[in-house]
Write a protein that holds these residues in place. Structure first.
Motif, short mmCIF file in Angstrom:
data_model
loop_
_atom_site.label_atom_id
_atom_site.label_comp_id
_atom_site.label_asym_id
_atom_site.label_seq_id
_atom_site.Cartn_x
_atom_site.Cartn_y
_atom_site.Cartn_z
N LEU A 172 0.82 -1.21 0.00
CA LEU A 172 0.00 0.00 0.00
C LEU A 172 0.85 1.26 0.00
O LEU A 172 0.49 2.27 -0.63
N LEU A 173 1.98 1.23 0.71
CA LEU A 173 2.77 2.43 0.90
C LEU A 173 3.42 2.93 -0.39
O LEU A 173 3.89 4.07 -0.44
N THR B 209 10.47 12.93 4.49
CA THR B 209 9.35 12.79 3.55
C THR B 209 8.92 11.33 3.42
O THR B 209 7.73 11.04 3.26
N LEU B 210 9.89 10.42 3.48
CA LEU B 210 9.55 9.00 3.40
C LEU B 210 8.75 8.57 4.62
O LEU B 210 7.75 7.85 4.50
N TYR B 211 9.17 9.02 5.80
CA TYR B 211 8.43 8.67 7.01
C TYR B 211 7.04 9.29 7.01
O TYR B 211 6.03 8.61 7.21
N ASP B 212 6.97 10.61 6.79
CA ASP B 212 5.69 11.29 6.92
C ASP B 212 4.68 10.81 5.89
O ASP B 212 3.49 10.67 6.18
N SER B 213 5.15 10.55 4.68
CA SER B 213 4.25 10.07 3.63
C SER B 213 3.75 8.66 3.94
O SER B 213 2.57 8.35 3.74
N ALA B 214 4.64 7.80 4.44
CA ALA B 214 4.24 6.43 4.76
C ALA B 214 3.24 6.39 5.90
O ALA B 214 2.19 5.73 5.81
N ASP C 194 1.32 8.76 6.98
CA ASP C 194 0.09 9.46 6.60
C ASP C 194 -0.86 8.52 5.86
O ASP C 194 -2.03 8.39 6.23
N LEU C 195 -0.36 7.85 4.83
CA LEU C 195 -1.23 6.96 4.06
C LEU C 195 -1.62 5.73 4.88
O LEU C 195 -2.78 5.30 4.84
N VAL D 145 -5.64 4.56 5.95
CA VAL D 145 -6.26 3.29 5.57
C VAL D 145 -6.51 2.40 6.78
O VAL D 145 -7.60 1.86 6.96
N TYR D 146 -5.50 2.23 7.62
CA TYR D 146 -5.60 1.30 8.74
C TYR D 146 -6.08 1.94 10.04
O TYR D 146 -6.50 1.24 10.96
N GLY D 147 -5.99 3.25 10.14
CA GLY D 147 -6.32 3.91 11.41
C GLY D 147 -5.05 4.21 12.19
O GLY D 147 -3.94 3.82 11.80
#
Length: 268
Positions: free
Chosen positions: A23-24, A115-120, A122-123, A127-129
């Motif tokens: 998903l990420l 950016t890799l951490y925050d984007s991962a 966030d998404l 989706v999962y909560g």
């Protein structure tokens, strides 16, 4: 699995319980555009990177790096670090550059890792909560940065500190004609298989939906009520389907890229 279990974000205790989710990949466009909006990173990419002309190769490299750092053996992790170091070595500005940059600049490396951490996260949480062990996941992501030669201690100490730093950095981002053009070419690739070109409208929608409002405008990405509803529909579908997929499907990209890396290393 009950809905409340899905929305708690599974049993996530650290980066290894989260980073393998295919998903990420959907957050990758957001991370790249956030990186481009940092002038030092964006101009370094524009002047030295070939990911606009070879987006799949760049995707393969990024995914291999992340999976090897998180899930690989010491040998595999060391191998991808050497590859990254070699790729970064020539990436520095010269007299003709309008923006000063150096790929080994700790502040630029910190921004890329952030950016890799925050984007991962966030998404994943959309989706999962909420992730109960969010602080542990956050601390684990320091590994992504230190593997990029980020000095120990440069990663903000905790999520609260990170959030204040992140918000301040967002206010400093600048999108100019150079980085806007790179982003446009990235989101409208030509030298890719037909299947990927057909998937790009969805990728553009998700990337645009995940970006902060100001950056949507700065990159001149179309947005409005219709696209917002479509983006909400995509997220709803992901919430209903993705958490219920078997692990072998949710982790298919991780397993694929680790197999590729191990085959590469076996060939010497």
């Amino acid at each position: 699995m009950h809905e409340d279990q899905v929305r708690r974000g599974r049993d996530v205790r650290g980066i290894r319980d989260m980073a393998g989710e295919a998903l990420l990949l959907g957050a990758g466009g957001r991370a790249i555009l956030l990186q481009l909006a940092c002038p030092g990173v964006g101009h370094g990419v524009a002047e030295h990177s070939d990911f606009v002309d070879r987006p799949l190769q760049r995707l393969h490299g990024t995914m291999t790096y992340l999976y090897a750092i998180v899930y690989g053996s010491d040998e595999e992790s060391a191998a991808v670090r050497r590859l990254v170091d070699r790729a970064h070595e020539p990436v520095r500005s010269d007299a003709s550059s309008s923006v000063a940059y150096d790929a080994h600049d700790p502040q630029l490396q910190l921004w890329v890792a952030a950016t890799l951490y925050d984007s991962a996260i966030d998404l994943y949480e959309r989706v999962y909560g909420p992730v109960a062990a969010s602080e542990a996941v956050y601390r684990d992501y320091e590994l992504v940065g230190t593997a990029l030669q980020l000095p120990p201690g440069a990663w903000p100490a905790d999520r609260e500190t990170f959030r204040a730093w992140w918000d301040a950095r967002l206010d400093e981002l600048v999108v100019d004609d150079v980085t806007r053009d790179v982003a446009h070419q990235l989101l409208h690739p030509r030298a890719v298989p037909l299947a990927l070109r057909l998937a790009m409208p969805l990728a553009r929608l998700v990337t645009t939906g995940l970006l902060p409002d100001r950056l949507r405008g700065a990159f001149r990405l179309p947005w409005g009520p219709v696209r917002a509803r479509a983006f909400g529909g995509v997220l709803l579908l992901c919430r209903l389907v993705v958490p219920r997929l078997p692990a072998r499907l949710r982790h298919v990209l991780r397993d694929h890229y680790l197999r590729r890396l191990r085959a590469y290393l076996a060939r010497g």
